[in-house]
Design an enzyme around this catalytic site. Structure first.
Site, PDB file in Angstrom:
ATOM      1  N   ARG A 166       0.798  -1.212   0.000  1.00  0.00           N
ATOM      2  CA  ARG A 166       0.000   0.000   0.000  1.00  0.00           C
ATOM      3  C   ARG A 166       0.842   1.279   0.000  1.00  0.00           C
ATOM      4  NH1 ARG A 166      -5.329   0.651   1.917  1.00  0.00           N
ATOM      5  NH2 ARG A 166      -5.633   2.774   2.634  1.00  0.00           N
ATOM      6  N   THR A 168       3.234   2.610  -1.723  1.00  0.00           N
ATOM      7  CA  THR A 168       4.694   2.487  -1.738  1.00  0.00           C
ATOM      8  C   THR A 168       5.284   2.988  -3.051  1.00  0.00           C
ATOM      9  OG1 THR A 168       4.326   0.234  -2.443  1.00  0.00           O
ATOM     10  CG2 THR A 168       4.961   0.526  -0.149  1.00  0.00           C
ATOM     11  N   ALA A 175      -3.441   0.866 -10.220  1.00  0.00           N
ATOM     12  CA  ALA A 175      -3.676  -0.535 -10.608  1.00  0.00           C
ATOM     13  C   ALA A 175      -5.144  -0.875 -10.374  1.00  0.00           C
ATOM     14  CB  ALA A 175      -2.778  -1.469  -9.809  1.00  0.00           C
ATOM     15  N   ASP A 218       2.370   5.822 -14.613  1.00  0.00           N
ATOM     16  CA  ASP A 218       1.810   4.615 -13.996  1.00  0.00           C
ATOM     17  C   ASP A 218       0.785   3.983 -14.916  1.00  0.00           C
ATOM     18  OD1 ASP A 218       2.965   6.150 -12.030  1.00  0.00           O
ATOM     19  OD2 ASP A 218       1.075   6.643 -11.055  1.00  0.00           O
TER      20      ASP A 218
HETATM   21  N1  ADP Z   1      -3.401  -1.443  -1.237  1.00  0.00           N
HETATM   22  C1  ADP Z   1      -4.403  -0.559  -1.321  1.00  0.00           C
HETATM   23  N2  ADP Z   1      -5.644  -0.919  -0.984  1.00  0.00           N
HETATM   24  C2  ADP Z   1      -6.648  -0.057  -1.088  1.00  0.00           C
HETATM   25  N3  ADP Z   1      -6.520   1.209  -1.517  1.00  0.00           N
HETATM   26  C3  ADP Z   1      -5.309   1.627  -1.844  1.00  0.00           C
HETATM   27  C4  ADP Z   1      -4.182   0.775  -1.783  1.00  0.00           C
HETATM   28  N4  ADP Z   1      -3.099   1.482  -2.179  1.00  0.00           N
HETATM   29  C5  ADP Z   1      -3.528   2.718  -2.493  1.00  0.00           C
HETATM   30  N5  ADP Z   1      -4.855   2.812  -2.290  1.00  0.00           N
HETATM   31  C6  ADP Z   1      -5.698   3.968  -2.531  1.00  0.00           C
HETATM   32  O1  ADP Z   1      -4.960   4.885  -3.340  1.00  0.00           O
HETATM   33  C7  ADP Z   1      -4.777   6.135  -2.680  1.00  0.00           C
HETATM   34  C8  ADP Z   1      -3.493   6.827  -3.091  1.00  0.00           C
HETATM   35  O2  ADP Z   1      -2.430   5.949  -3.090  1.00  0.00           O
HETATM   36  P1  ADP Z   1      -0.994   6.435  -3.620  1.00  0.00           P
HETATM   37  O3  ADP Z   1      -0.356   7.288  -2.624  1.00  0.00           O
HETATM   38  O4  ADP Z   1      -1.122   6.931  -5.014  1.00  0.00           O
HETATM   39  O5  ADP Z   1      -0.290   5.042  -3.562  1.00  0.00           O
HETATM   40  P2  ADP Z   1       0.448   4.239  -4.675  1.00  0.00           P
HETATM   41  O6  ADP Z   1       1.846   4.733  -4.624  1.00  0.00           O
HETATM   42  O7  ADP Z   1       0.346   2.823  -4.243  1.00  0.00           O
HETATM   43  O8  ADP Z   1      -0.249   4.506  -5.953  1.00  0.00           O
HETATM   44  C9  ADP Z   1      -4.924   5.765  -1.216  1.00  0.00           C
HETATM   45  O9  ADP Z   1      -5.264   6.885  -0.456  1.00  0.00           O
HETATM   46  C10 ADP Z   1      -6.042   4.733  -1.278  1.00  0.00           C
HETATM   47  O10 ADP Z   1      -7.303   5.338  -1.486  1.00  0.00           O
HETATM   48  O1  LIG Z   2       6.745  10.730  -7.937  1.00  0.00           O
HETATM   49  C1  LIG Z   2       6.692   9.804  -8.750  1.00  0.00           C
HETATM   50  O2  LIG Z   2       7.713   9.306  -9.209  1.00  0.00           O
HETATM   51  C2  LIG Z   2       5.327   9.280  -9.192  1.00  0.00           C
HETATM   52  O3  LIG Z   2       4.340   9.560  -8.183  1.00  0.00           O
HETATM   53  C3  LIG Z   2       3.034   9.041  -8.432  1.00  0.00           C
HETATM   54  O4  LIG Z   2       3.052   7.633  -8.418  1.00  0.00           O
HETATM   55  P1  LIG Z   2       2.837   6.771  -7.022  1.00  0.00           P
HETATM   56  O5  LIG Z   2       2.925   5.325  -7.389  1.00  0.00           O
HETATM   57  O6  LIG Z   2       1.472   7.106  -6.533  1.00  0.00           O
HETATM   58  O7  LIG Z   2       3.885   7.175  -6.086  1.00  0.00           O
HETATM   59  C4  LIG Z   2       2.550   9.601  -9.760  1.00  0.00           C
HETATM   60  O8  LIG Z   2       1.288   9.082 -10.084  1.00  0.00           O
HETATM   61  C5  LIG Z   2       3.546   9.314 -10.897  1.00  0.00           C
HETATM   62  O9  LIG Z   2       3.107   9.869 -12.101  1.00  0.00           O
HETATM   63  C6  LIG Z   2       4.899   9.908 -10.514  1.00  0.00           C
HETATM   64  O10 LIG Z   2       5.846   9.666 -11.523  1.00  0.00           O
HETATM   65 MG    MG Z   3      -0.661   6.278  -6.853  1.00  0.00          MG
END
Ligand code: ADP
Ligand SMILES: O=C(O)[C@H]1O[C@H](OP(=O)(O)O)[C@H](O)[C@@H](O)[C@@H]1O
Ligand code: MG
Length: 405
Positions: A166, A168, A175, A218
């Site tokens: 989550r 990370t 996704a 992404d």
């Molecule tokens: N493993 C997960 N399960 C459910 N919701 C998630 C999860 N990971 C991310 N989210 C949702 O996506 C939002 C934004 O996540 P984000 O910081 O973009 O994480 P990531 O880097 O994994 O994309 C969270 O506030 C939550 O609503």
């Molecule tokens: O800062 C980054 O490299 C990326 O940050 C976001 O991705 P996330 O997986 O949620 O950390 C963003 O959506 C990307 O476009 C950036 O490149």
């Molecule tokens: Mg994200």
């Protein structure tokens, strides 16, 4: 009779034909009713009737920003790959009401105590995936309306699973959106009407709906699969409505490793000040972002030439530039330590996304990997070797590419 009529919508035409024959022999149904049933079967066979009540399931994989991120958020360039180590899957089942199903653990609303609730919010934030599914439905519907794409009126229920660690920086959020989007596209049979190049933007719009600061890398990686070179230059994007995306042969990649920690960090928070400075025309941010974008351009040549020494240098420069722009406070000690832990044993390292995971490349091979595994264990980080997902585009997707029109 009503029960039998329902079954026509839910089973294959071949099966229901057999049922109908039995029905007309063994029941004393009126001729009109039998005629209606035959008609429904014929329509179904000709593709005019309602869609079969099949369950649709799609996966979308975690992605690694190999070079150029976060310049994708700022009209830059990026090289990203999709990995099969982690994925989210979304399941669409036809249903009478439209239902968005809460995940039993990711969308937790029942706690054993107040401290459980507070602890949960502090470690994993306020939100799960439900808001992402809802935003996907909204964006999909709006786009179909704007484009005059006809949809049938049947309802469905959407549920999701994910094993992407989550928040990370492995694109756990997109996704979920990407997998949900694929389900909708297939449920409404409009895959051929929504071009592959446009889909990442729609997936991004769903997250923008929720106020997240997000970029396209992404979503492009998750729609295309494999390894993709992306150029988000403003003039090109204004002209075509999307960036220029080129799939690269995944065999060009050297073995890569992923280091990650359980460290929730909402990407919106990390990006917020840099984004504002970029919008305000801050010269340092603008020129640094251009340098980051150039790393992807140089990286493409390095990969094509299998010049991995160069690749390692570019990866390190990528994180160093990010560190100067964002500052150590915004990046956080844990992210810096993950990068450093790899560098101490000679790996090239950088963040995969906005924070929480690092991609590592070992120019000297397996002996370095062993060393890093030991250091990661001591620091409490996880390390896995990266499994690259091949291209995810099917024949219908490929036909929608602007180069094939
Ligand atoms: N493993 C997960 N399960 C459910 N919701 C998630 C999860 N990971 C991310 N989210 C949702 O996506 C939002 C934004 O996540 P984000 O910081 O973009 O994480 P990531 O880097 O994994 O994309 C969270 O506030 C939550 O609503
Ligand atoms: O800062 C980054 O490299 C990326 O940050 C976001 O991705 P996330 O997986 O949620 O950390 C963003 O959506 C990307 O476009 C950036 O490149
Ligand atoms: Mg994200």
């Amino acid at each position: 009779m009503e029960l039998q009529l329902l079954s026509i919508h839910t089973k294959s035409a071949k099966f229901t034909l057999l049922e109908l024959q039995l029905l007309s022999i063994h029941t004393i149904a009126s001729q009109t009713m039998v005629r209606r049933l035959w008609q429904a079967v014929e329509e179904r066979m000709e593709g005019n009737g309602p869609p079969p009540a099949t369950i649709i399931e799609h996966k979308a994989y975690a992605r690694i920003g190999l070079l150029g991120n976060p310049s994708d958020v700022y009209h830059g360039r990026s090289i990203s790959l999709n990995i099969s180590n982690f994925w989210a899957s979304v399941r669409l089942e036809p249903s009478s009401d439209l239902k968005i199903v809460h995940h039993p653990t990711h969308d937790l609303f029942k706690f054993s105590s107040l401290s459980h609730l507070v602890n949960r919010l502090e470690n994993e934030g306020y939100y799960g995936g439900v808001r992402l599914l809802m935003a996907t439905c909204k964006v999909f519907t709006k786009y179909c309306k704007e484009q005059g794409i006809n949809r049938h009126n049947n309802n469905f229920s959407l549920s999701y699973e994910t094993n992407i660690p989550r928040q990370t920086g492995l694109s756990g959020s997109s996704a979920i959106v990407c997998a949900a989007f694929s389900c909708l596209v297939d449920f409404y049979k409009v895959r051929d009407k929504i071009g592959v190049e446009i889909r990442p933007q729609l997936i991004l719009n769903a997250e923008k709906e929720l106020g997240m600061v997000v970029g396209l890398q992404d979503r492009v990686a998750q729609v295309y699969g494999g390894l993709v070179y992306m150029d988000f230059e403003k003039s090109k994007m204004d002209e075509c409505g999307h960036g220029i995306y080129t799939q690269l042969d995944t065999s060009l990649l050297p073995p890569l490793h992923l280091i990650y920690a359980e460290n929730p960090s909402d990407s919106g928070k990390v990006h917020s000040t840099v984004r504002q400075r970029w919008l305000d025309g801050d010269k340092f941010i603008i020129s640094s972002m251009e340098k980051v974008a150039n790393l992807a351009l140089e990286g493409k040549t390095a990969l094509l030439e299998k010049d991995y020494v160069k690749l390692a240098t570019l990866m390190n420069q990528n994180f160093d530039l990010r560190r100067r722009m964002f500052g150590d406070t915004a990046l956080g000690g844990l992210n810096i330590e993950m990068v450093e832990v790899g560098r101490r044993v000679g790996a090239a390292t950088k963040l995969t996304g906005s924070g929480g995971a690092v991609v590592a490349f070992f120019p000297e091979g397996p002996s370095q990997v062993k060393l890093l595994e030991e250091s990661c264990k001591k620091s409490g980080f996880y390390i896995v070797s990266v499994e690259v997902v091949p291209s995810l585009l099917n024949e219908i997707d490929i036909r929608t590419l602007s180069s094939n029109k």
